[in-house]
Design an enzyme around this catalytic site. Structure first.
Site, PDB file in Angstrom:
ATOM      1  N   ILE A 145      61.974  30.530  23.213  1.00 54.59           N
ATOM      2  CA  ILE A 145      61.657  30.031  21.882  1.00 54.59           C
ATOM      3  C   ILE A 145      60.797  31.083  21.183  1.00 54.59           C
ATOM      4  O   ILE A 145      60.128  31.876  21.828  1.00 54.59           O
ATOM      5  CB  ILE A 145      60.946  28.653  21.924  1.00 54.59           C
ATOM      6  CG1 ILE A 145      59.688  28.689  22.795  1.00 54.59           C
ATOM      7  CG2 ILE A 145      61.886  27.574  22.383  1.00 54.59           C
ATOM      8  CD1 ILE A 145      58.947  27.359  22.840  1.00 54.59           C
ATOM      9  N   ASP A 146      60.859  31.095  19.870  1.00 54.17           N
ATOM     10  CA  ASP A 146      60.190  32.134  19.092  1.00 54.17           C
ATOM     11  C   ASP A 146      58.670  32.092  19.264  1.00 54.17           C
ATOM     12  O   ASP A 146      58.098  31.059  19.627  1.00 54.17           O
ATOM     13  CB  ASP A 146      60.514  31.977  17.608  1.00 54.17           C
ATOM     14  CG  ASP A 146      61.999  32.044  17.322  1.00 54.17           C
ATOM     15  OD1 ASP A 146      62.715  32.680  18.114  1.00 54.17           O
ATOM     16  OD2 ASP A 146      62.436  31.454  16.317  1.00 54.17           O
TER      17      ASP A 146
END
Length: 309
Positions: A145-146
């Site tokens: 995930i970012d």
């Protein structure tokens, strides 16, 4: 298909038995778990695979009798230093763990972020107990995930667990639910079905495009509207492309609040997108038990919701 693996040379060879199977899928199957389909596709893209002596694209469809030869690079030793960084571990056993990643933490060391990452913390916490498939030694990361997305992330401690989880992601049977605040008013639930690929204008960004793209499907449901300025959404990923939610929401004219890449970055008080990976569900790759984990919305998210009420 018959297969032969030359371990010394890291060469995978096999003869295709069926017509019409994509080369990346066939290579992943022939490797018997050594390679995931996505990593096989990367190797093919990098011209490491030949069919009947010729380099082929990653979407090449085999014909019965085709001779396939794939050169597999030896795993690269990671120069990642263990760091004693606190982790919010939701669940852990001998094969995997679930961590609740805070906003602002990078998952894997990369340019400009060589320390303070989730992997640095995992190296300290797990030591040698992290998976090492797909060309990296002990990364453990099954999906990412970012940096400015918070929430649940699964980490594999063994190669067997990594392969089993990756197969579920590939088969779209891996549950991933997010919550986000997006700009503007969305009145009804919906689905965005639009392929995503890398932007030609900016190679650091993704975009909806028909060229060199992959299928991407995001389902969303409306939780609450705020004076027409913002909408609180629950989102479920059917696929898992890079920046998928952020790209899809911007594509339909409702970028994630605070997104300074695909939106206008406002409000600046968010310091990055208001996006949280809230729920994760999967079949345990070793025990076969279905497991599901839910996390509370983090403080930055709830504070923003209160500020726009």
């Amino acid at each position: 298909m018959s297969r032969q693996v030359n371990i010394a040379m890291r060469t995978l060879e096999f003869i295709a038995k069926n017509d019409g199977e994509r080369i990346d899928k066939a290579v992943a199957a022939a490797s018997e778990g050594e390679l995931t389909r996505s990593y096989a596709a990367t190797l093919i893209w990098n011209k490491a695979c030949r069919v009947n002596g010729e380099i082929v694209p990653k979407n090449y469809k085999l014909k019965a009798g085709d001779s396939v030869c794939m050169e597999i690079p030896d795993p690269q030793s990671t120069e990642i230093l263990p760091e004693d960084i606190p982790l919010d571990i939701v669940y852990e056993d001998s094969d995997l763990l679930i961590v609740n990643k805070p906003k602002g933490m990078v998952v894997h060391p990369a340019h400009a972020h060589y320390s303070g990452t989730l992997v640095n913390a995992l190296m300290y916490h797990c030591g040698q107990e992290l998976s090492g498939i797909n060309g990296e030694v002990r990364p453990g990361i099954v999906h990412r995930i970012d940096m400015n997305t918070s929430g649940l992330l699964i980490v594999a401690k063994s190669d067997t667990a990594h392969r089993g989880l990756a197969e579920q992601i590939q088969a779209h049977s891996f549950t991933r639910e997010y919550e986000a605040v997006v700009c503007g008013c969305i009145k009804e639930d919906g689905t965005v079905n639009a392929p995503i690929g890398r932007s030609k204008a900016d190679r650091k960004k993704m975009c909806v495009t028909a060229e060199n793209s992959r299928e991407a499907v995001t389902h969303y449901s409306v939780l609450q509207n705020f004076r027409g300025d913002y909408t609180h959404l629950r989102l479920r990923l059917e696929t898992g492309r890079t920046h998928q939610i952020r790209v899809h929401m911007a594509y339909i004219g409702h970028p994630v609040a605070g997104d300074d890449v695909y939106g206008n970055g406002k409000p600046a008080s968010l310091n990055g997108q208001c996006l949280h990976a809230k729920k994760i569900g999967f079949v345990h790759p070793i025990t076969g038990e279905y497991m599901e984990f839910d996390s509370e919305l983090p403080e930055y998210f709830t504070k923003f919701l209160k500020s726009i009420e």
